[in-house]
Scaffold this motif. Structure first.
Motif, PDB file in Angstrom:
ATOM      1  N   PRO A  62       0.800  -1.225   0.000  1.00 53.36           N
ATOM      2  CA  PRO A  62       0.000   0.000   0.000  1.00 53.36           C
ATOM      3  C   PRO A  62       0.835   1.279   0.000  1.00 53.36           C
ATOM      4  N   ALA A  63       2.059   1.216   0.519  1.00 49.65           N
ATOM      5  CA  ALA A  63       2.926   2.394   0.518  1.00 49.65           C
ATOM      6  C   ALA A  63       3.355   2.781  -0.893  1.00 49.65           C
ATOM      7  N   LEU A  64       3.184   1.857  -1.855  1.00 46.50           N
ATOM      8  CA  LEU A  64       3.584   2.109  -3.237  1.00 46.50           C
ATOM      9  C   LEU A  64       2.376   2.263  -4.150  1.00 46.50           C
ATOM     10  N   ALA A  65       1.244   2.672  -3.571  1.00 48.38           N
ATOM     11  CA  ALA A  65       0.005   2.822  -4.343  1.00 48.38           C
ATOM     12  C   ALA A  65      -0.651   4.159  -4.023  1.00 48.38           C
ATOM     13  N   VAL A  66      -1.338   4.703  -5.012  1.00 47.29           N
ATOM     14  CA  VAL A  66      -2.133   5.916  -4.816  1.00 47.29           C
ATOM     15  C   VAL A  66      -3.494   5.704  -5.459  1.00 47.29           C
ATOM     16  N   LYS A  67      -4.524   6.273  -4.830  1.00 50.11           N
ATOM     17  CA  LYS A  67      -5.863   6.206  -5.397  1.00 50.11           C
ATOM     18  C   LYS A  67      -5.946   7.156  -6.589  1.00 50.11           C
ATOM     19  N   LEU A  68      -6.727   6.748  -7.571  1.00 49.42           N
ATOM     20  CA  LEU A  68      -6.947   7.586  -8.748  1.00 49.42           C
ATOM     21  C   LEU A  68      -8.181   8.453  -8.555  1.00 49.42           C
ATOM     22  N   LEU A 110      -9.949  10.657 -13.745  1.00 51.67           N
ATOM     23  CA  LEU A 110      -8.813  10.105 -14.490  1.00 51.67           C
ATOM     24  C   LEU A 110      -9.117   8.683 -14.935  1.00 51.67           C
ATOM     25  N   SER A 111      -8.787   8.391 -16.187  1.00 53.47           N
ATOM     26  CA  SER A 111      -8.920   7.018 -16.670  1.00 53.47           C
ATOM     27  C   SER A 111      -7.623   6.275 -16.367  1.00 53.47           C
ATOM     28  N   PHE A 112      -7.659   4.969 -16.484  1.00 52.63           N
ATOM     29  CA  PHE A 112      -6.436   4.188 -16.306  1.00 52.63           C
ATOM     30  C   PHE A 112      -5.398   4.584 -17.348  1.00 52.63           C
ATOM     31  N   ASP A 113      -5.831   4.884 -18.557  1.00 55.58           N
ATOM     32  CA  ASP A 113      -4.902   5.299 -19.602  1.00 55.58           C
ATOM     33  C   ASP A 113      -4.270   6.648 -19.281  1.00 55.58           C
ATOM     34  N   ASP A 114      -5.021   7.568 -18.689  1.00 59.87           N
ATOM     35  CA  ASP A 114      -4.499   8.896 -18.363  1.00 59.87           C
ATOM     36  C   ASP A 114      -3.330   8.818 -17.403  1.00 59.87           C
ATOM     37  N   ILE A 115      -3.416   7.957 -16.436  1.00 53.55           N
ATOM     38  CA  ILE A 115      -2.471   7.970 -15.332  1.00 53.55           C
ATOM     39  C   ILE A 115      -1.237   7.104 -15.554  1.00 53.55           C
ATOM     40  N   LEU A 116      -1.263   6.202 -16.495  1.00 52.97           N
ATOM     41  CA  LEU A 116      -0.194   5.215 -16.585  1.00 52.97           C
ATOM     42  C   LEU A 116       1.177   5.807 -16.882  1.00 52.97           C
ATOM     43  N   ALA A 117       1.255   6.881 -17.587  1.00 51.19           N
ATOM     44  CA  ALA A 117       2.566   7.448 -17.939  1.00 51.19           C
ATOM     45  C   ALA A 117       3.274   7.956 -16.686  1.00 51.19           C
ATOM     46  N   GLU A 118       4.206   7.157 -16.188  1.00 52.99           N
ATOM     47  CA  GLU A 118       5.003   7.493 -15.001  1.00 52.99           C
ATOM     48  C   GLU A 118       4.139   7.988 -13.845  1.00 52.99           C
ATOM     49  N   PRO A 119       3.336   7.101 -13.243  1.00 50.05           N
ATOM     50  CA  PRO A 119       2.393   7.542 -12.221  1.00 50.05           C
ATOM     51  C   PRO A 119       3.040   8.179 -11.003  1.00 50.05           C
ATOM     52  N   PHE A 120       4.301   7.905 -10.745  1.00 50.63           N
ATOM     53  CA  PHE A 120       4.939   8.460  -9.559  1.00 50.63           C
ATOM     54  C   PHE A 120       6.055   9.435  -9.894  1.00 50.63           C
ATOM     55  N   ALA A 121       6.119   9.875 -11.140  1.00 55.77           N
ATOM     56  CA  ALA A 121       7.190  10.795 -11.543  1.00 55.77           C
ATOM     57  C   ALA A 121       6.995  12.154 -10.905  1.00 55.77           C
TER      58      ALA A 121
END
Length: 122
Positions: A101-107, A111-122
Motif C-alpha cells: 500500500p505504501a507504493l500505491a495511490v488512489k486515482l 482520471l482514466s487508467f490510460d491517463d495515469i499510466l505514464a510514469e504515475p509516480f514521476a
C-alpha cells in the motif's frame, strides 16, 4: 492467472500460475494497465541486469508501473478498500498483483487508467 515472464534474453513468454491470495499487509489488485519502462524492462529483456536495473532473475513476473482495481485488502493494509482504482509500483505484467500500500495511490474519479499510466509516480 496468466503472467508475462522473460524466459531468456530477448524472449517474453506467457505463463500460468495460481492467482495470489491477499497477504496480511498487501493489496490484491486486478491489473488493468501495465507500462513499459525503458530504464528496467527493456534493459533486462536485452540481458542487461544488475544495478541500476533491479530485475535480477528470469521466469518471474516483471514490470513495475501499473494500474488496477483493489480486489481485497489485507488486515494490516491501511487506507484502501475493495473497488478502489489505483496506480502502483510493483509487478504489473499479470492479471493480478500483490501490492504494498505504501507504493500505491488512489486515482481521482475523473482520471482514466490510460491517463495515469505514464510514469504515475514521476
Amino acid at each position: 492467472m496468466r503472467y508475462a515472464a522473460i524466459e531468456k534474453v530477448g524472449q517474453i513468454v506467457i505463463r500460468q500460475m495460481e492467482a495470489p491470495r491477499v497477504e496480511v499487509d498487501k493489496l490484491l489488485v486486478r491489473v488493468t494497465r501495465a507500462g513499459v519502462c525503458a530504464a528496467t524492462e527493456l534493459h533486462f529483456l536485452r540481458g542487461e541486469t544488475g544495478n541500476p536495473y533491479p530485475v535480477t532473475s528470469f521466469n518471474t513476473c516483471f514490470g513495475h508501473e501499473g494500474t488496477g482495481i483493489v480486489e481485497a485488502v489485507g488486515p494490516e493494509a491501511k487506507g484502501f478498500e475493495p473497488g478502489d482504482r489505483i496506480a502502483y509500483v510493483g509487478p504489473c505484467y499479470a492479471e493480478y498483483a500483490l501490492v504494498d500500500p505504501a507504493l500505491a495511490v488512489k486515482l481521482a474519479s475523473e482520471l482514466s487508467f490510460d491517463d495515469i499510466l505514464a510514469e504515475p509516480f514521476a
